[in-house]
Design a protein around this motif. Sequence first.
Motif, short mmCIF file in Angstrom:
data_model
loop_
_atom_site.label_atom_id
_atom_site.label_comp_id
_atom_site.label_asym_id
_atom_site.label_seq_id
_atom_site.Cartn_x
_atom_site.Cartn_y
_atom_site.Cartn_z
N ILE A 119 0.84 -1.20 0.00
CA ILE A 119 0.00 0.00 0.00
C ILE A 119 0.88 1.25 0.00
CG2 ILE A 119 -1.82 1.25 1.20
CD1 ILE A 119 -2.68 -1.37 2.45
N VAL A 120 0.59 2.16 -0.92
CA VAL A 120 1.31 3.43 -1.00
C VAL A 120 0.62 4.46 -0.11
CG1 VAL A 120 2.05 5.31 -2.50
CG2 VAL A 120 2.12 2.97 -3.33
N VAL A 121 1.41 5.13 0.72
CA VAL A 121 0.92 6.18 1.60
C VAL A 121 1.72 7.45 1.31
CG1 VAL A 121 0.74 6.95 3.99
CG2 VAL A 121 0.20 4.59 3.41
N ASP A 122 1.01 8.56 1.12
CA ASP A 122 1.68 9.84 0.91
C ASP A 122 2.18 10.35 2.26
OD1 ASP A 122 2.60 12.29 0.19
OD2 ASP A 122 0.74 12.98 -0.75
N MET A 123 3.45 10.12 2.55
CA MET A 123 4.01 10.49 3.84
C MET A 123 4.18 12.00 3.99
SD MET A 123 4.24 7.62 5.37
CE MET A 123 5.25 8.00 6.81
N ASP A 124 4.06 12.74 2.89
CA ASP A 124 4.19 14.19 2.96
C ASP A 124 2.84 14.87 3.19
OD1 ASP A 124 6.85 13.80 2.42
OD2 ASP A 124 6.67 14.23 0.28
N SER A 125 1.76 14.10 3.22
CA SER A 125 0.44 14.68 3.43
C SER A 125 0.10 14.70 4.91
CB SER A 125 -0.62 13.87 2.67
OG SER A 125 -0.85 12.63 3.33
N MET A 126 -0.99 15.38 5.24
CA MET A 126 -1.42 15.48 6.64
C MET A 126 -1.75 14.10 7.21
SD MET A 126 -4.85 17.26 8.17
CE MET A 126 -4.40 18.89 7.61
N TYR A 127 -2.40 13.25 6.40
CA TYR A 127 -2.88 11.97 6.90
C TYR A 127 -1.85 10.85 6.77
CZ TYR A 127 -7.24 14.54 6.20
OH TYR A 127 -8.22 15.49 6.21
N GLY A 128 -0.74 11.11 6.07
CA GLY A 128 0.22 10.05 5.79
C GLY A 128 0.77 9.33 7.02
N PRO A 129 1.36 10.06 7.97
CA PRO A 129 1.93 9.37 9.14
C PRO A 129 0.91 8.54 9.91
CG PRO A 129 2.76 11.62 9.01
CD PRO A 129 1.69 11.51 7.98
N MET A 130 -0.32 9.05 10.07
CA MET A 130 -1.33 8.28 10.77
C MET A 130 -1.73 7.04 9.97
SD MET A 130 -3.11 7.82 13.44
CE MET A 130 -2.87 9.37 14.32
N SER A 131 -1.83 7.17 8.64
CA SER A 131 -2.13 6.01 7.81
C SER A 131 -1.04 4.96 7.95
CB SER A 131 -2.26 6.42 6.34
OG SER A 131 -3.33 7.33 6.16
N TRP A 132 0.22 5.42 7.98
CA TRP A 132 1.32 4.47 8.13
C TRP A 132 1.23 3.73 9.45
CZ3 TRP A 132 5.24 4.38 11.80
CH2 TRP A 132 6.22 3.41 11.59
N LEU A 133 0.93 4.43 10.53
CA LEU A 133 0.81 3.77 11.83
C LEU A 133 -0.28 2.70 11.80
CD1 LEU A 133 1.13 6.80 14.27
CD2 LEU A 133 2.75 4.92 14.03
N ARG A 134 -1.42 3.04 11.21
CA ARG A 134 -2.54 2.11 11.18
C ARG A 134 -2.21 0.88 10.34
NH1 ARG A 134 -6.23 2.02 7.26
NH2 ARG A 134 -5.63 4.11 6.58
N LEU A 135 -1.62 1.08 9.16
CA LEU A 135 -1.31 -0.03 8.28
C LEU A 135 -0.17 -0.88 8.82
CD1 LEU A 135 -1.56 1.91 4.91
CD2 LEU A 135 -3.17 0.21 5.76
N HIS A 136 0.81 -0.22 9.43
CA HIS A 136 1.92 -0.95 10.01
C HIS A 136 1.43 -1.88 11.11
CE1 HIS A 136 6.19 -1.59 10.97
NE2 HIS A 136 5.82 -1.57 12.23
N ALA A 137 0.51 -1.38 11.93
CA ALA A 137 -0.03 -2.20 13.01
C ALA A 137 -0.85 -3.36 12.46
CB ALA A 137 -0.90 -1.35 13.92
N ALA A 138 -1.42 -3.20 11.24
CA ALA A 138 -2.22 -4.26 10.62
C ALA A 138 -1.37 -5.26 9.86
CB ALA A 138 -3.26 -3.64 9.69
N GLY A 139 -0.05 -5.08 9.86
CA GLY A 139 0.83 -6.03 9.20
C GLY A 139 0.97 -5.82 7.70
N LYS A 140 0.54 -4.67 7.19
CA LYS A 140 0.66 -4.38 5.76
C LYS A 140 2.09 -3.94 5.42
CE LYS A 140 -3.81 -4.80 4.78
NZ LYS A 140 -4.38 -5.74 3.79
N THR A 141 2.47 -4.13 4.17
CA THR A 141 3.75 -3.61 3.68
C THR A 141 3.50 -2.23 3.09
OG1 THR A 141 4.56 -5.83 3.17
CG2 THR A 141 5.67 -3.99 2.10
#
Length: 357
Positions: free
Chosen positions: A44-66
Amino acid sequence: MSLTFGLTGMDPATETSLKAAFTEANARLGGSWQLLPETQADYIVVDMDSMYGPMSWLRLHAAGKTVIGLTSAPRTQADHRLGQPFDAGSLAQLLAELAPSVVAASPAGLTPAPQPQDQLPEEQPAVAAADSEPLSVAATEEVGVAPREPASVAVAQVVPAAPTMQPHVPAVEIEPTRLAEWLASGRITGKVQLERDGTTLLIDTDARRYHGPSALKPLVAHVTGPLAAADFVATPDWDARAAAHGESQPLTRLLWLDGLLAGGGKLMPGFDPDARYQMLKWPQTEREYPKHFRIATAMMKGPATLSEIAAASGVPEADVTDFVNASLATGFADVERPPEPEPEAPKSGLFGRLRGR
């Protein structure tokens, strides 16, 4: 892990561009990848430069996604990095690195079929006049041609298309979740109203602003959820209600509050309690949390472990951990990373050549 690709935590323009690049890149690799909603995709691609990026990364990382971090920064905390700006070539290179066996498995070691613009005239099949008519969905299924990808895979399956600026909320009920996850997934857009414990919160996702109490603690119930689609209400007099609440606030305050409360004194999944954390920029400290000023001051002095920050600030380690979670979720803090090794200077002269032997 299957070759499934998803997108989340980005604005519509970036999502549209990335889908177009993916279609071209996937064609170059023989069509081995499949574009799916984030809930079904493995990469899953997450825009880390956007407002929601870091939170999306935390959620997906906790779910075991790459997670693939889309960023203009030279490195990212995600599993893989896609540089910004991107194009079909850079995305194809990334997909090939993620699944090198796909390229190796091409028949007889051949490269993927050339794109139409790369074919010679004699290689391009003749197109009958009837073929110029657009195919219906039934016709495409009959001849084995994949119908065109919808404009937004992650949203189209749960959000009905709307030609106006009315708020979009999922038409299909899904499992209740926290406000930050609703915002990060893009499943609600536009202007909506959310009410909890008699307190109204007016959210404008397009402007990334909200109207509500000036303090954060009255919004704890809104942030911690869980929330269902029916909780987000379209209000005809939204603008008048927003004006009555005064100046708007950035949505990052709500994401910060979510990160502060999510861990309960423990670091978010995927972070090392023994690692050293550093502030990247000074955060907006809240008057309701006076201890945070001391924590931020200690962290601005340089990278430190949670226990070192607690000792330097005189704040309990659990409170430090919650503050670090909030700062990580909003991009104000990061884990200390070892510096890149400097390239070795070229050896010259007789003694340099002798040392190099």
